[in-house]
Design a protein around this motif. Structure first.
Motif, short mmCIF file in Angstrom:
data_model
loop_
_atom_site.label_atom_id
_atom_site.label_comp_id
_atom_site.label_asym_id
_atom_site.label_seq_id
_atom_site.Cartn_x
_atom_site.Cartn_y
_atom_site.Cartn_z
N LEU A 1 7.00 -13.12 13.36
CA LEU A 1 7.19 -14.46 13.92
C LEU A 1 6.12 -15.42 13.39
O LEU A 1 6.43 -16.57 13.04
N GLN B 1 6.79 -7.46 15.33
CA GLN B 1 7.62 -8.64 15.58
C GLN B 1 6.77 -9.89 15.71
O GLN B 1 7.16 -10.96 15.23
N GLN B 2 5.61 -9.75 16.32
CA GLN B 2 4.73 -10.90 16.49
C GLN B 2 4.19 -11.38 15.15
O GLN B 2 4.08 -12.58 14.89
N GLY C 1 13.39 -17.19 24.58
CA GLY C 1 12.89 -16.67 23.31
C GLY C 1 11.80 -15.63 23.51
O GLY C 1 11.78 -14.59 22.83
N VAL D 1 14.17 -15.01 15.38
CA VAL D 1 13.49 -13.82 14.88
C VAL D 1 13.92 -12.56 15.63
O VAL D 1 14.31 -11.56 15.00
N PRO D 2 13.89 -12.51 16.96
CA PRO D 2 14.38 -11.29 17.63
C PRO D 2 15.89 -11.10 17.54
O PRO D 2 16.37 -9.97 17.51
N LEU E 1 11.70 -19.12 17.30
CA LEU E 1 11.36 -18.07 18.27
C LEU E 1 12.61 -17.32 18.72
O LEU E 1 12.58 -16.11 18.93
N MET F 1 11.88 -11.72 22.50
CA MET F 1 10.85 -11.21 21.61
C MET F 1 10.20 -9.94 22.15
O MET F 1 9.95 -8.98 21.41
N TYR F 2 9.95 -9.91 23.46
CA TYR F 2 9.19 -8.79 24.03
C TYR F 2 10.06 -7.77 24.77
O TYR F 2 9.56 -6.70 25.11
#
Length: 371
Positions: A99, A95-96, A348, A290-291, A287, A352-353
């Motif tokens: 991004l 994912q990173q 965000g 994306v997730p 940001l 993401m995490y």
């Protein structure tokens, strides 16, 4: 590099399509409003497209961040649905990393938004204000279209001319109907109607303009009532009112960004921060997108679309509300918009995490239970 080009192309193509649709919708609504003003005689029909052209940068600076947000959701949602993201994940695409690749087209959009918000949009607003100032100098006579009834003064006055000379000096077959009110404007009086064979415009020394009617009649009152009057005249002067053009922009929006820097005014400082916030908005919505674009193929690509749009609208609504609060002095100017950006930056990062962390913890629990 191939993956980067592929992802960038998917995002930018979807961004272009979504932005084009949003732009058509917004400009159509705004054009209808300007067209209504032109029909009322407040605007010259010849300047409508010119105004729309100058307003275009102001529309785009808000449309492009939303277009990018929706473009990422739709493009990546399709890749998840068709299991292309699963293949990329199997080759080591995290994912990173996704991004980081997405930030490249986002940076391109941010540069375009910065150019629009810091340069083109204020210039366009300044040009619109010049056009509006020129329209304010016009009179009912200047915006009159032959063969069409024209309403002015909120519908209290209707003007019609059967013919008009090319130089807009002489009229033929003139009709003017005007509602009249009592002094306290609480009750309608009988209408006044003027008809004339012809008329022409005269400008007095004080700048006031009059329509001089010739060979006609004035009718006061309602036919059949005792106070009804019909007066024949050879010459009759009617003062021409100036059309009122409603402005949708403020003076500070037309101030060049270079003049806003170092300005002590509260509204001017808030305007500067607003212009700087729009490019930053692009990176933060990337940001967020994306997730949010990550979907289960069995759930469908549109599962998270509505919550994502609501999240974006909450972000933009907060920025607009803070802008108003800063201009009115309800919030300290030093606080500015930055706390709103920080809040959604944290959201965000959490999006993401959180999902990878949840999957990792679930995997560990599954391993412990098997052990």
């Amino acid at each position: 590099m191939i993956v980067f080009r592929y992802l960038s192309r998917e995002v930018l193509v979807t961004l272009s399509a979504v932005s084009a649709v949003l732009l058509v919708i917004i400009m159509s609504g705004r054009f209808i409003k300007y067209l209504a003003q032109a029909a009322q005689g407040a605007l010259d029909p010849g300047v409508l497209f010119l105004i729309m052209g100058f307003r275009l940068p102001g529309f785009l600076q808000l449309i492009l961040p939303l277009g990018l947000f929706l473009g990422i959701l739709l493009a990546y949602g399709r890749l998840y649905l068709e299991s292309e993201m699963t293949v990329l994940s199997a080759t080591g695409m995290s994912q990173q990393r996704l991004l980081a690749l997405t930030m490249a087209p986002a940076a391109l959009v941010a540069l375009l938004v910065a150019w629009l918000s810091l340069s083109l949009a204020p210039l366009g607003v300044a040009q619109v204000q010049k056009i509006v100032a020129q329209q304010d100098a016009l009179t009912e006579f200047d915006t009159l279209v032959p063969g069409r009834f024209q309403s002015l003064r909120d519908g209290t006055r209707v003007t019609y001319a059967e013919t008009m000379s090319d130089d807009r000096v002489n009229l033929g077959g003139v009709f003017i109907s005007e509602k009249r009110f009592n002094q306290d404007k609480t009750k309608d009086r009988a209408p006044s109607v003027l008809v004339a064979e012809k008329g022409h415009q005269e400008v007095q020394a004080d700048g006031n303009r009059y329509l001089i009617l010739e060979n006609g009649y004035r009718y006061d009152g309602n036919p059949g009532e005792a106070g009804y009057r019909a007066i024949k005249y050879e010459t009759y002067g009617v003062q021409l009112p100036k059309p009122e053009v409603s402005q949708e922009v403020t003076e500070r929006e037309a101030i060049p960004t270079s003049d806003l820097i170092g300005h002590d005014g509260l509204r001017e400082r808030a305007e500067l921060q607003w212009r700087l916030s729009l490019p930053l908005l692009v990176f933060i919505v990337t940001l967020l997108a994306v997730p949010l674009a990550r979907v289960n193929p069995r759930q469908g690509r549109f599962l998270k679309l509505l919550p994502a749009i609501l999240l974006y609208m909450a972000y933009l609504t907060m920025l607009i509300s803070v802008r108003g609060a800063l201009e009115k002095g309800k919030l300290p100017i030093s606080l500015g918009f930055w706390w709103v950006h920080t809040l959604f930056l944290l959201i965000g990062l959490a999006l993401m995490y959180w999902e990878p962390l949840r999957l990792k913890m679930a995997s560990r629990r599954a391993g412990v239970s098997r052990g």
